[in-house]
Design an enzyme around this catalytic site. Structure first.
Site, PDB file in Angstrom:
ATOM      1  N   CYS A 131       3.083   0.249  -9.392  1.00 36.30           N
ATOM      2  CA  CYS A 131       3.624  -0.861  -8.613  1.00 36.30           C
ATOM      3  C   CYS A 131       3.407  -2.204  -9.302  1.00 36.30           C
ATOM      4  O   CYS A 131       2.290  -2.735  -9.308  1.00 36.30           O
ATOM      5  CB  CYS A 131       2.954  -0.856  -7.235  1.00 36.30           C
ATOM      6  SG  CYS A 131       3.373  -2.285  -6.249  1.00 36.30           S
ATOM      7  N   CYS A 134       2.240  -5.082  -7.032  1.00 30.99           N
ATOM      8  CA  CYS A 134       0.829  -5.050  -6.638  1.00 30.99           C
ATOM      9  C   CYS A 134      -0.080  -5.451  -7.806  1.00 30.99           C
ATOM     10  O   CYS A 134      -1.041  -6.181  -7.620  1.00 30.99           O
ATOM     11  CB  CYS A 134       0.412  -3.654  -6.190  1.00 30.99           C
ATOM     12  SG  CYS A 134       1.645  -2.779  -5.261  1.00 30.99           S
ATOM     13  N   ASP A 135       0.207  -4.949  -8.994  1.00 30.30           N
ATOM     14  CA  ASP A 135      -0.758  -5.066 -10.095  1.00 30.30           C
ATOM     15  C   ASP A 135      -0.290  -5.915 -11.280  1.00 30.30           C
ATOM     16  O   ASP A 135      -1.081  -6.188 -12.189  1.00 30.30           O
ATOM     17  CB  ASP A 135      -1.100  -3.656 -10.626  1.00 30.30           C
ATOM     18  CG  ASP A 135      -1.621  -2.757  -9.523  1.00 30.30           C
ATOM     19  OD1 ASP A 135      -2.375  -3.260  -8.672  1.00 30.30           O
ATOM     20  OD2 ASP A 135      -1.270  -1.562  -9.493  1.00 30.30           O
TER      21      ASP A 135
END
Ligand code: NDP
Length: 306
Positions: A131, A134-135
């Site tokens: 993701c 997200c990261d």
């Protein structure tokens, strides 16, 4: 607890089903296994959901969830473990409670597919991610690889470049992309590098990702690439465990087979969204959720003119 309709899932199909069910005079409960939103929350930017020129997956799903919550109860972090049919009733067991329902909509979606190579699980969270939203932040000014050739891989690659990754290399196992042309053009504009005909066979590093081993599918030559992060974006697998246990008919890829009213082969059970395969878009998930909700009127003894 007795309920009229159980909606299993926490994505666009479930929320849409909840809204349409209540408006048709049905009292549903939506069961989310987590905080909700489904896979769409991992999409950094959605530009093909009419009404929003550009919106993040998190924002769009939050809006849908809040709207659904105005209509019906959402039981969050309440994973459904088992559903058994007895006569015309469904006995539903979640991690918290037992319910008896007259109809069920399965909208359990799909999850990220894994490469299943050495280093993937060992280094997840240490440079391996599924993701970018997200990261991606942790890889500013760093070199990252995105694996895959579909829409998701291209969107992730573009996003990573735009948030400031120094270099983004897209590695795909074939000589052409599966993604839409528009994403390919956008990726080229953003100076994404393409490595075609390559399989990633190993992710290397002790504390964090340091290199990846790549094998050419034509000359079988193996090379190592220095990389700080690996974003794996190779598709999804349907979350069909409940359906399988109920003997619901699945296609060869594991998606639930439905008719045009979203009926499964079991009377009283409907399916909607990514779990039914096909186009797998937010807009089609919403549409299927609406159809499934209205179709349940046929077993709930309600009159709905459709
Ligand atoms: P897709 O299934 O479309 O693409 C998966 C990609 O990963 C393919 O290029 C495939 O290669 C590759 N792949 C699969 N398994 C492996 C493996 N083991 N090793 C290496 N590569 C592998 O998945 P997406 O997640 O991109 O999209 C899922 C669905 O969601 C699609 O229907 C897509 O159209 C839709 N979507 C739509 C968006 C939009 O319209 N804006 C945005 C994002 C997703 P190969 O090509 O060789 O099969």
């Amino acid at each position: 607890m007795e309920i009229e309709l159980a909606i299993i899932g926490g994505g666009p199909a479930a929320y849409s089903a909840g809204i349409y069910a209540v408006r048709a005079g049905i009292k549903p409960i939506i069961f989310e296994k987590d905080g909700g939103g489904g896979l769409a929350i991992f999409s950094p930017n959605i530009e093909n959901y009419p009404g929003f020129e550009s919106i993040s997956g998190i924002d769009l799903m939050e809006k849908m969830r809040l709207q659904a919550k105005k209509y019906c109860e959402i039981r969050t972090f309440e994973k459904v473990k088992k559903i058994q049919k007895n006569n015309n009733d469904f006995y539903i067991e979640t991690i918290k409670e037992k319910y008896k329902s007259k109809a069920v909509i399965i909208s359990t979606g799909s999850e990220y597919k894994k490469l299943k190579i050495q280093g993937e699980s060992e280094l997840q969270g240490k440079g391996v991610s599924y993701c970018a939203t997200c990261d991606g932040f942790f890889f500013k000014d760093k070199k990252v690889a995105v694996i895959g050739g579909g829409n998701s891989a291209l969107i992730e690659a573009i996003y990573l470049k735009q948030i400031g990754c120094k270099e983004v290399v897209l590695i795909h196992r074939r000589d052409q992309l599966r993604a839409e042309k528009a994403y390919e053009e956008e990726a080229k504009k953003n100076n994404i590098k393409f490595l075609f005909n390559k399989n990633v066979i190993k992710i290397n590093g002790s504390e964090k990702v340091e290199t990846i081993s790549v094998k050419d599918v034509i000359n079988l030559k193996e090379t190592k690439l220095k990389i700080n992060g690996v974003f794996i974006s190779i598709g999804e697998i349907p979350q069909n465990l409940i359906a399988k246990e109920m003997n619901i008919k699945l296609d060869e890829k594991g998606y639930i087979i439905v008719d045009k009213n979203q009926r499964t082969n079991i009377k009283g059970v409907y399916a909607a969204g990514d779990i039914t395969g096909g186009l797998r878009q937010i807009i089609t998930a919403c549409a299927e959720g609406a159809i499934a909700a209205l179709s349940t009127t046929e077993v709930l003894g309600k009159n709905y003119p459709y």
